[in-house]
Design an enzyme around this catalytic site. Structure first.
Site, short mmCIF file in Angstrom:
data_model
loop_
_atom_site.label_atom_id
_atom_site.label_comp_id
_atom_site.label_asym_id
_atom_site.label_seq_id
_atom_site.Cartn_x
_atom_site.Cartn_y
_atom_site.Cartn_z
N CYS A 141 0.85 -1.21 0.00
CA CYS A 141 0.00 0.00 0.00
C CYS A 141 0.87 1.24 0.00
O CYS A 141 1.34 1.69 1.05
CB CYS A 141 -0.93 -0.02 1.21
SG CYS A 141 -2.06 1.39 1.27
N CYS A 143 -0.46 4.19 1.96
CA CYS A 143 -0.32 4.04 3.42
C CYS A 143 1.12 4.25 3.87
O CYS A 143 1.39 4.90 4.87
CB CYS A 143 -0.73 2.63 3.86
SG CYS A 143 -2.25 2.04 3.12
N ASP A 144 2.06 3.66 3.14
CA ASP A 144 3.43 3.58 3.65
C ASP A 144 4.44 4.48 2.93
O ASP A 144 5.57 4.63 3.40
CB ASP A 144 3.93 2.12 3.52
CG ASP A 144 3.08 1.16 4.34
OD1 ASP A 144 2.54 1.60 5.38
OD2 ASP A 144 2.94 -0.01 3.95
#
Ligand code: FAD
Ligand code: NDP
Length: 330
Positions: A140, A143-144
Protein backbone atom coordinates in the site's frame (compact mmCIF):
# COMPACT_ATOMS: atom_id res chain seq x y z
CA UNK A 1 -29.50 -17.39 18.44
CA UNK A 2 -31.52 -14.74 16.65
CA UNK A 3 -30.37 -11.15 16.40
CA UNK A 4 -31.77 -8.09 14.66
CA UNK A 5 -28.48 -7.49 12.91
CA UNK A 6 -25.26 -9.41 12.54
CA UNK A 7 -21.98 -7.82 11.44
CA UNK A 8 -19.43 -10.09 9.78
CA UNK A 9 -15.84 -8.81 9.92
CA UNK A 10 -13.62 -6.92 12.34
CA UNK A 11 -11.86 -4.12 10.49
CA UNK A 12 -12.73 -0.40 10.64
CA UNK A 13 -15.94 -0.97 8.63
CA UNK A 14 -17.29 -3.69 10.94
CA UNK A 15 -16.49 -1.86 14.18
CA UNK A 16 -17.82 1.48 12.97
CA UNK A 17 -21.06 -0.26 11.95
CA UNK A 18 -21.23 -1.98 15.34
CA UNK A 19 -20.67 1.27 17.27
CA UNK A 20 -23.54 2.96 15.41
CA UNK A 21 -25.85 -0.07 15.74
CA UNK A 22 -25.10 -0.52 19.43
CA UNK A 23 -25.70 3.16 20.17
CA UNK A 24 -29.03 2.81 18.33
CA UNK A 25 -29.83 -0.02 20.81
CA UNK A 26 -30.07 -2.68 18.11
CA UNK A 27 -27.90 -5.14 20.10
CA UNK A 28 -25.57 -6.06 17.23
CA UNK A 29 -23.70 -9.34 17.16
CA UNK A 30 -20.27 -9.05 15.52
CA UNK A 31 -18.30 -12.06 14.28
CA UNK A 32 -14.67 -10.96 14.26
CA UNK A 33 -13.34 -14.18 12.74
CA UNK A 34 -10.51 -16.40 13.86
CA UNK A 35 -7.75 -15.95 11.29
CA UNK A 36 -10.44 -15.64 8.62
CA UNK A 37 -8.72 -15.41 5.22
CA UNK A 38 -5.42 -15.63 7.06
CA UNK A 39 -5.93 -12.25 8.75
CA UNK A 40 -6.20 -11.81 12.52
CA UNK A 41 -9.29 -10.30 14.11
CA UNK A 42 -8.93 -6.55 13.66
CA UNK A 43 -8.28 -6.85 9.95
CA UNK A 44 -5.60 -5.56 7.63
CA UNK A 45 -4.40 -2.80 9.95
CA UNK A 46 -3.15 -5.45 12.37
CA UNK A 47 -0.59 -6.39 9.70
CA UNK A 48 1.06 -2.99 9.64
CA UNK A 49 2.88 -0.58 11.95
CA UNK A 50 2.27 3.17 11.99
CA UNK A 51 -0.99 4.63 10.68
CA UNK A 52 -0.34 8.26 9.86
CA UNK A 53 -3.41 9.19 7.84
CA UNK A 54 -6.31 8.32 10.11
CA UNK A 55 -7.59 11.65 11.46
CA UNK A 56 -7.42 12.25 15.20
CA UNK A 57 -3.93 10.87 15.77
CA UNK A 58 -1.50 13.71 15.03
CA UNK A 59 1.47 11.59 16.07
CA UNK A 60 0.20 8.47 14.27
CA UNK A 61 -0.96 5.26 15.90
CA UNK A 62 0.02 1.62 15.53
CA UNK A 63 -2.35 -0.48 13.41
CA UNK A 64 -3.10 -2.99 16.19
CA UNK A 65 -3.61 -0.20 18.72
CA UNK A 66 -6.25 1.60 16.67
CA UNK A 67 -8.08 -1.68 16.05
CA UNK A 68 -8.02 -2.55 19.77
CA UNK A 69 -9.50 0.87 20.47
CA UNK A 70 -12.25 0.38 17.88
CA UNK A 71 -13.05 -3.04 19.37
CA UNK A 72 -13.29 -1.54 22.88
CA UNK A 73 -15.57 1.20 21.58
CA UNK A 74 -17.88 -1.42 19.99
CA UNK A 75 -18.04 -3.32 23.27
CA UNK A 76 -18.55 -0.19 25.32
CA UNK A 77 -21.97 0.35 23.74
CA UNK A 78 -22.98 -3.30 24.05
CA UNK A 79 -21.88 -5.07 20.86
CA UNK A 80 -21.66 -8.82 21.41
CA UNK A 81 -18.32 -9.81 19.83
CA UNK A 82 -17.81 -13.46 18.95
CA UNK A 83 -14.34 -14.70 18.00
CA UNK A 84 -15.45 -17.12 15.32
CA UNK A 85 -15.52 -17.16 11.55
CA UNK A 86 -18.86 -17.25 9.78
CA UNK A 87 -18.57 -20.27 7.51
CA UNK A 88 -21.99 -20.36 5.80
CA UNK A 89 -24.55 -17.71 5.03
CA UNK A 90 -27.97 -18.31 3.49
CA UNK A 91 -29.49 -15.13 2.10
CA UNK A 92 -32.38 -16.84 0.26
CA UNK A 93 -35.06 -15.78 2.78
CA UNK A 94 -35.48 -13.61 5.87
CA UNK A 95 -34.52 -14.08 8.59
CA UNK A 96 -31.10 -14.78 7.06
CA UNK A 97 -29.38 -17.93 8.31
CA UNK A 98 -25.73 -18.58 9.10
CA UNK A 99 -23.39 -21.09 10.69
CA UNK A 100 -19.94 -20.67 12.18
CA UNK A 101 -16.75 -22.58 11.48
CA UNK A 102 -16.60 -24.28 14.87
CA UNK A 103 -20.31 -25.15 15.19
CA UNK A 104 -21.37 -26.52 11.82
CA UNK A 105 -25.04 -27.46 11.70
CA UNK A 106 -25.97 -24.98 14.44
CA UNK A 107 -28.06 -22.43 12.59
CA UNK A 108 -28.37 -18.81 13.79
CA UNK A 109 -30.60 -16.14 12.26
CA UNK A 110 -30.60 -12.38 11.75
CA UNK A 111 -33.05 -9.89 10.25
CA UNK A 112 -30.24 -7.87 8.66
CA UNK A 113 -26.63 -8.61 7.76
CA UNK A 114 -23.68 -6.24 7.34
CA UNK A 115 -20.84 -7.73 5.35
CA UNK A 116 -17.49 -6.18 6.25
CA UNK A 117 -15.19 -9.08 5.51
CA UNK A 118 -12.53 -6.94 3.82
CA UNK A 119 -9.96 -7.92 1.26
CA UNK A 120 -6.35 -8.97 1.15
CA UNK A 121 -3.59 -7.57 -1.00
CA UNK A 122 -2.02 -10.23 -3.20
CA UNK A 123 1.58 -11.10 -2.51
CA UNK A 124 4.08 -12.51 -4.96
CA UNK A 125 6.06 -14.91 -2.80
CA UNK A 126 9.45 -13.58 -3.95
CA UNK A 127 12.59 -14.83 -2.28
CA UNK A 128 13.28 -12.55 0.68
CA UNK A 129 9.65 -11.34 0.78
CA UNK A 130 8.85 -12.60 4.27
CA UNK A 131 12.11 -11.25 5.67
CA UNK A 132 11.66 -7.72 4.31
CA UNK A 133 7.84 -7.44 4.47
CA UNK A 134 7.18 -4.05 6.07
CA UNK A 135 10.96 -3.47 6.13
CA UNK A 136 10.95 -2.13 2.61
CA UNK A 137 8.13 -4.16 1.04
CA UNK A 138 4.56 -2.90 1.22
CA UNK A 139 1.26 -3.55 -0.50
CA UNK A 140 0.00 0.00 0.00
CA UNK A 141 1.95 2.99 -1.31
CA UNK A 142 -0.63 5.49 -0.10
CA UNK A 143 -0.32 4.04 3.42
CA UNK A 144 3.43 3.58 3.65
CA UNK A 145 4.99 5.78 0.94
CA UNK A 146 5.70 8.75 3.19
CA UNK A 147 7.78 6.90 5.78
CA UNK A 148 11.40 8.12 6.13
CA UNK A 149 13.08 4.97 4.78
CA UNK A 150 11.68 5.76 1.31
CA UNK A 151 12.59 9.46 1.20
CA UNK A 152 14.86 10.32 -1.75
CA UNK A 153 15.56 6.63 -2.33
CA UNK A 154 15.04 4.51 -5.47
CA UNK A 155 11.72 2.67 -5.29
CA UNK A 156 10.11 -0.14 -7.30
CA UNK A 157 6.44 -0.88 -8.03
CA UNK A 158 5.32 -4.24 -9.44
CA UNK A 159 2.12 -4.28 -11.48
CA UNK A 160 0.70 -2.74 -14.62
CA UNK A 161 -2.86 -1.78 -13.68
CA UNK A 162 -4.41 1.47 -12.53
CA UNK A 163 -3.24 0.85 -8.95
CA UNK A 164 0.36 0.47 -10.08
CA UNK A 165 0.12 3.63 -12.18
CA UNK A 166 -1.49 5.59 -9.37
CA UNK A 167 0.87 4.29 -6.67
CA UNK A 168 4.00 4.85 -8.76
CA UNK A 169 2.94 8.41 -9.54
CA UNK A 170 2.20 8.97 -5.84
CA UNK A 171 5.61 7.61 -4.85
CA UNK A 172 7.44 10.10 -7.09
CA UNK A 173 6.70 12.67 -4.35
CA UNK A 174 8.95 10.79 -1.96
CA UNK A 175 11.42 8.58 -3.82
CA UNK A 176 14.38 9.72 -5.92
CA UNK A 177 13.13 7.57 -8.81
CA UNK A 178 10.43 4.96 -9.31
CA UNK A 179 10.86 1.88 -11.52
CA UNK A 180 7.70 0.03 -12.49
CA UNK A 181 8.01 -3.66 -13.40
CA UNK A 182 5.35 -4.91 -15.82
CA UNK A 183 5.29 -8.63 -16.54
CA UNK A 184 3.81 -8.30 -20.04
CA UNK A 185 4.78 -6.02 -22.93
CA UNK A 186 1.91 -3.66 -22.14
CA UNK A 187 0.20 -1.89 -19.29
CA UNK A 188 -3.29 -2.87 -18.22
CA UNK A 189 -3.93 0.60 -16.80
CA UNK A 190 -6.45 2.91 -18.49
CA UNK A 191 -4.86 5.01 -21.22
CA UNK A 192 -4.94 8.28 -19.28
CA UNK A 193 -3.23 6.71 -16.25
CA UNK A 194 -0.78 4.85 -18.50
CA UNK A 195 0.20 8.02 -20.37
CA UNK A 196 0.68 9.91 -17.12
CA UNK A 197 2.96 7.15 -15.89
CA UNK A 198 4.96 6.74 -19.09
CA UNK A 199 5.52 10.51 -19.40
CA UNK A 200 6.55 11.07 -15.79
CA UNK A 201 10.19 12.24 -15.61
CA UNK A 202 10.82 10.34 -12.36
CA UNK A 203 9.40 7.02 -13.60
CA UNK A 204 10.95 4.23 -15.69
CA UNK A 205 8.66 1.43 -16.85
CA UNK A 206 10.39 -1.88 -17.56
CA UNK A 207 8.18 -4.18 -19.63
CA UNK A 208 8.55 -7.98 -19.76
CA UNK A 209 10.18 -7.81 -16.37
CA UNK A 210 9.54 -9.63 -13.12
CA UNK A 211 10.96 -9.54 -9.63
CA UNK A 212 12.99 -12.53 -8.46
CA UNK A 213 14.63 -11.87 -5.10
CA UNK A 214 14.59 -9.09 -2.51
CA UNK A 215 18.06 -8.32 -1.17
CA UNK A 216 18.86 -6.46 2.05
CA UNK A 217 21.19 -5.87 4.94
CA UNK A 218 19.16 -8.10 7.29
CA UNK A 219 17.28 -5.03 8.59
CA UNK A 220 15.84 -3.31 5.52
CA UNK A 221 15.78 -4.10 1.82
CA UNK A 222 18.45 -2.59 -0.38
CA UNK A 223 17.74 -4.06 -3.80
CA UNK A 224 15.75 -6.35 -6.04
CA UNK A 225 16.99 -8.95 -8.51
CA UNK A 226 14.88 -8.61 -11.64
CA UNK A 227 14.61 -10.75 -14.76
CA UNK A 228 13.66 -9.94 -18.32
CA UNK A 229 11.06 -12.56 -19.19
CA UNK A 230 12.08 -12.64 -22.87
CA UNK A 231 15.89 -12.72 -22.64
CA UNK A 232 15.98 -14.20 -19.09
CA UNK A 233 18.76 -11.75 -18.32
CA UNK A 234 18.94 -10.90 -14.61
CA UNK A 235 20.23 -7.77 -12.91
CA UNK A 236 20.29 -6.24 -9.44
CA UNK A 237 18.28 -3.06 -9.13
CA UNK A 238 19.16 -0.82 -6.20
CA UNK A 239 15.94 -0.13 -4.27
CA UNK A 240 14.92 0.83 -0.74
CA UNK A 241 11.24 0.18 -1.31
CA UNK A 242 9.16 -2.37 -3.17
CA UNK A 243 5.42 -1.83 -3.58
CA UNK A 244 3.10 -4.56 -4.79
CA UNK A 245 0.17 -3.44 -6.90
CA UNK A 246 -0.87 -6.79 -8.32
CA UNK A 247 -4.49 -6.76 -7.21
CA UNK A 248 -6.53 -7.61 -4.14
CA UNK A 249 -8.78 -10.53 -3.30
CA UNK A 250 -12.05 -9.44 -1.69
CA UNK A 251 -13.38 -11.91 0.91
CA UNK A 252 -16.65 -12.77 -0.80
CA UNK A 253 -16.71 -16.57 -0.81
CA UNK A 254 -19.61 -16.49 1.72
CA UNK A 255 -21.92 -14.69 -0.69
CA UNK A 256 -20.81 -15.91 -4.13
CA UNK A 257 -23.86 -16.93 -6.16
CA UNK A 258 -26.17 -15.11 -3.75
CA UNK A 259 -25.33 -11.43 -4.14
CA UNK A 260 -24.37 -9.45 -7.25
CA UNK A 261 -20.60 -9.48 -7.46
CA UNK A 262 -18.39 -7.94 -10.14
CA UNK A 263 -15.87 -9.77 -12.35
CA UNK A 264 -13.11 -9.25 -9.78
CA UNK A 265 -15.18 -10.62 -6.90
CA UNK A 266 -16.19 -7.35 -5.21
CA UNK A 267 -19.74 -6.97 -3.87
CA UNK A 268 -21.67 -4.54 -6.05
CA UNK A 269 -23.42 -1.83 -4.04
CA UNK A 270 -25.85 0.75 -5.33
CA UNK A 271 -23.52 3.73 -6.04
CA UNK A 272 -23.08 5.97 -3.02
CA UNK A 273 -24.84 3.52 -0.67
CA UNK A 274 -24.07 0.24 1.15
CA UNK A 275 -27.16 -1.42 -0.38
CA UNK A 276 -26.53 -4.78 -2.05
CA UNK A 277 -28.75 -6.71 -4.45
CA UNK A 278 -30.66 -8.26 -1.50
CA UNK A 279 -32.81 -6.10 0.76
CA UNK A 280 -31.56 -6.27 4.33
CA UNK A 281 -27.98 -7.14 3.33
CA UNK A 282 -25.45 -4.31 3.41
CA UNK A 283 -21.77 -4.20 2.46
CA UNK A 284 -19.07 -1.90 3.83
CA UNK A 285 -15.31 -1.49 3.59
CA UNK A 286 -12.83 -3.05 1.21
CA UNK A 287 -15.14 -5.94 0.33
CA UNK A 288 -17.10 -3.52 -1.88
CA UNK A 289 -14.38 -0.95 -2.64
CA UNK A 290 -11.60 -1.55 -5.13
CA UNK A 291 -10.86 2.12 -5.58
CA UNK A 292 -10.00 3.74 -2.22
CA UNK A 293 -9.21 0.83 0.16
CA UNK A 294 -8.45 2.99 3.20
CA UNK A 295 -9.31 2.64 6.86
CA UNK A 296 -11.16 5.94 6.89
CA UNK A 297 -13.29 5.11 3.84
CA UNK A 298 -14.04 1.69 5.34
CA UNK A 299 -15.14 3.32 8.57
CA UNK A 300 -17.29 5.77 6.60
CA UNK A 301 -19.10 3.03 4.71
CA UNK A 302 -19.50 1.08 7.97
CA UNK A 303 -21.39 4.06 9.36
CA UNK A 304 -23.55 4.22 6.22
CA UNK A 305 -24.33 0.48 6.44
CA UNK A 306 -25.40 0.79 10.09
CA UNK A 307 -27.65 3.76 9.41
CA UNK A 308 -29.30 2.05 6.45
CA UNK A 309 -29.66 -1.20 8.44
CA UNK A 310 -31.34 0.77 11.24
CA UNK A 311 -33.77 2.29 8.73
CA UNK A 312 -34.42 -1.11 7.17
CA UNK A 313 -35.10 -2.73 10.56
CA UNK A 314 -37.49 0.05 11.56
CA UNK A 315 -39.45 -0.39 8.29
CA UNK A 316 -39.33 -4.17 8.67
CA UNK A 317 -40.79 -3.98 12.21
CA UNK A 318 -43.48 -1.63 10.99
CA UNK A 319 -44.35 -4.11 8.20
CA UNK A 320 -44.56 -6.90 10.77
CA UNK A 321 -46.80 -4.85 13.07
CA UNK A 322 -49.09 -3.89 10.16
CA UNK A 323 -49.08 -7.53 9.00
CA UNK A 324 -50.06 -8.71 12.49
CA UNK A 325 -52.79 -6.05 12.76
CA UNK A 326 -54.27 -7.20 9.44
CA UNK A 327 -53.93 -10.84 10.47
CA UNK A 328 -51.33 -11.69 7.80
CA UNK A 329 -48.00 -13.31 8.38
CA UNK A 330 -44.79 -12.58 6.41
P1 FAD B 1 -10.38 -5.52 6.86
O1 FAD B 1 -9.42 -4.66 7.57
O2 FAD B 1 -9.98 -6.12 5.57
O3 FAD B 1 -10.82 -6.64 7.89
C1 FAD B 1 -11.78 -7.60 7.60
C2 FAD B 1 -11.78 -8.60 8.73
O4 FAD B 1 -12.89 -9.46 8.58
C3 FAD B 1 -10.54 -9.48 8.79
O5 FAD B 1 -10.01 -9.48 10.08
C4 FAD B 1 -11.03 -10.85 8.44
O6 FAD B 1 -10.33 -11.84 9.11
C5 FAD B 1 -12.49 -10.78 8.91
N1 FAD B 1 -13.33 -11.73 8.21
C6 FAD B 1 -13.29 -12.05 6.89
N2 FAD B 1 -14.18 -13.02 6.62
C7 FAD B 1 -14.80 -13.32 7.79
C8 FAD B 1 -15.79 -14.26 8.17
N3 FAD B 1 -16.33 -15.09 7.26
N4 FAD B 1 -16.18 -14.32 9.45
C9 FAD B 1 -15.65 -13.49 10.38
N5 FAD B 1 -14.68 -12.58 10.08
C10 FAD B 1 -14.27 -12.50 8.81
N6 FAD B 1 -5.34 2.20 5.39
C11 FAD B 1 -5.20 3.45 5.87
O7 FAD B 1 -6.15 4.21 5.88
N7 FAD B 1 -4.00 3.87 6.39
C12 FAD B 1 -2.90 3.09 6.45
O8 FAD B 1 -1.82 3.50 6.89
C13 FAD B 1 -3.03 1.74 5.97
N8 FAD B 1 -1.98 0.89 5.98
C14 FAD B 1 -2.13 -0.38 5.51
C15 FAD B 1 -1.03 -1.23 5.53
C16 FAD B 1 -1.15 -2.53 5.07
C17 FAD B 1 0.04 -3.44 5.12
C18 FAD B 1 -2.40 -2.98 4.54
C19 FAD B 1 -2.54 -4.40 4.04
C20 FAD B 1 -3.49 -2.12 4.48
C21 FAD B 1 -3.35 -0.82 4.96
N9 FAD B 1 -4.43 0.08 4.90
C22 FAD B 1 -4.29 1.34 5.42
C23 FAD B 1 -5.70 -0.30 4.30
C24 FAD B 1 -6.69 -0.66 5.41
O9 FAD B 1 -6.09 -1.60 6.26
C25 FAD B 1 -7.97 -1.24 4.81
O10 FAD B 1 -8.51 -0.34 3.88
C26 FAD B 1 -9.00 -1.49 5.90
O11 FAD B 1 -8.46 -2.28 6.94
C27 FAD B 1 -10.21 -2.20 5.34
O12 FAD B 1 -11.10 -2.36 6.38
P2 FAD B 1 -12.32 -3.35 6.32
O13 FAD B 1 -13.16 -2.96 7.49
O14 FAD B 1 -12.93 -3.39 5.00
O15 FAD B 1 -11.78 -4.81 6.63
P1 NDP C 1 -5.65 -5.03 -11.88
O1 NDP C 1 -6.14 -6.42 -11.73
O2 NDP C 1 -6.33 -4.12 -12.82
O3 NDP C 1 -4.11 -5.06 -12.29
C1 NDP C 1 -3.22 -5.90 -11.64
C2 NDP C 1 -1.87 -5.77 -12.34
O4 NDP C 1 -0.97 -6.60 -11.64
C3 NDP C 1 -1.91 -6.21 -13.80
O5 NDP C 1 -1.07 -5.40 -14.56
C4 NDP C 1 -1.35 -7.63 -13.71
O6 NDP C 1 -0.64 -8.02 -14.87
C5 NDP C 1 -0.36 -7.48 -12.57
N1 NDP C 1 -0.09 -8.75 -11.92
C6 NDP C 1 -1.00 -9.62 -11.41
N2 NDP C 1 -0.37 -10.69 -10.89
C7 NDP C 1 0.96 -10.48 -11.10
C8 NDP C 1 2.13 -11.23 -10.81
N3 NDP C 1 2.04 -12.41 -10.20
N4 NDP C 1 3.32 -10.74 -11.17
C9 NDP C 1 3.42 -9.53 -11.79
N5 NDP C 1 2.35 -8.77 -12.10
C10 NDP C 1 1.14 -9.24 -11.75
O7 NDP C 1 -5.64 -4.45 -10.37
P2 NDP C 1 -5.59 -2.95 -9.86
O8 NDP C 1 -5.48 -3.06 -8.39
O9 NDP C 1 -4.60 -2.16 -10.60
O10 NDP C 1 -7.03 -2.38 -10.22
C11 NDP C 1 -8.23 -3.03 -9.73
C12 NDP C 1 -9.43 -2.22 -10.22
O11 NDP C 1 -9.48 -0.94 -9.57
C13 NDP C 1 -9.41 -1.96 -11.71
O12 NDP C 1 -10.74 -2.01 -12.17
C14 NDP C 1 -8.89 -0.55 -11.81
O13 NDP C 1 -9.32 0.11 -12.98
C15 NDP C 1 -9.49 0.10 -10.55
N6 NDP C 1 -8.66 1.22 -10.08
C16 NDP C 1 -8.91 2.45 -10.60
C17 NDP C 1 -8.15 3.54 -10.24
C18 NDP C 1 -8.45 4.85 -10.83
O14 NDP C 1 -9.31 4.94 -11.68
N7 NDP C 1 -7.76 5.89 -10.45
C19 NDP C 1 -7.03 3.40 -9.28
C20 NDP C 1 -6.82 2.05 -8.81
C21 NDP C 1 -7.61 1.00 -9.22
P3 NDP C 1 -1.38 -8.44 -16.24
O15 NDP C 1 -1.87 -7.17 -16.83
O16 NDP C 1 -0.29 -9.08 -16.98
O17 NDP C 1 -2.47 -9.38 -15.85
Amino acid sequence: MHSKVVVIGSGPAAHTAAIYLARAELNPVLYEGFMANGIAAGGQLTTTTDIENFPGFPKGIMGSEIMDAMRQQSERFGTKIITETVAKLDLSARPFKYETEWSPGEVHTADAVILATGASARRLGLLGEDKYWQSGISACAVCDGAVPIFRNKPLVVIGGGDSAAEEATFLTKYGSHVTVLVRKDQLRASSIMAQRLLNHPKVTVLFNTRGIEVKGDDKVMTGLVIENTVTHKRQLLEASGLFYAVGHDPATSLVKGQLDIDSEGYIITKPGTPLTSIEGVFAAGDVQDKRYRQAITSAGTGCMAAMDAEKFLAEHELDQREGAAEGKSE
